[in-house]
Design an enzyme around this catalytic site. Structure first.
Site: not given
Ligand code: CO
Length: 183
Positions: A110, A154-155, A158
């Site tokens: 990341c 994953h994004e 965030h």
């Protein structure tokens, strides 16, 4: 002219902030944010330009990583023999997902995390999302499978302030789930 923005790292609680949906049609400011995010990723994957701007290569970046707590992320995945997967998603929502899980054999990385965190992160093998895509200027519904599906998850993490290593099993980081697909 590209002007690098500072990446929010995990040494500050800012990276844990929650992000909000963005109003459509996009404001000029939000369009500029979309442009910035995809340009950051394009340059980060270009061997010459990433040195010029001192950017770490990445396949995705979310708006909170540049200190804008909005549900926008950019991704660019280039795999040999396959068309590039390039999107800037605004207000993405996962509308369906597989039961089957998958993980990256090499673990995840990341742009906001400088230290290595060894361990497997189990995610859904495929996800379907609905979002506004800034690059095509349209609402889309799209299914991602395997590696791109992992990047999408994953994004989207965030936006809730979640980092990949939060998912690693603390007692046994390299624990293998037998039913999961290794990528
Ligand atoms: Co990240």
């Amino acid at each position: 002219m590209f002007k690098v923005r500072e990446i929010v790292k995990d040494n500050t609680n800012l990276i844990r902030n929650k992000s909000k949906d963005v109003q459509l049609p996009l404001s000029k400011e939000d369009e500029e944010l979309c442009e910035y995010l995809i340009e950051h990723i394009r340059i980060s994957q270009d061997d010459e330009r990433n040195q010029e701007f001192n950017l770490r290569p990445g396949v995705g970046i979310a708006a909170p990583q540049v200190g804008e707590f909005k549900r926008i992320f950019a991704m660019l995945i280039k795999e040999e023999g396959k068309p590039d997967i390039e999107h800037v998603f605004v207000n993405p929502k996962i509308v369906s997902e597989s039961v089957v899980e998958a993980y990256l054999a090499g673990g995840e990385g990341c742009l906001s995390v400088e230290n290595d965190h060894e361990g497997y992160i189990y995610r859904k093998f495929f996800v379907t999302i609905e979002a506004y895509d800034y690059l095509t200027k349209s609402m889309i519904r799209k299914k991602f499978r395997g590696y791109p599906a992992i990047v999408v998850q994953h994004e989207i993490d965030h936006f809730s302030g979640t980092l990949y290593y939060d998912h690693i099993n603390k007692k046994n980081p390299l624990k293998i789930k037998e039913d999961a697909i290794q990528i």
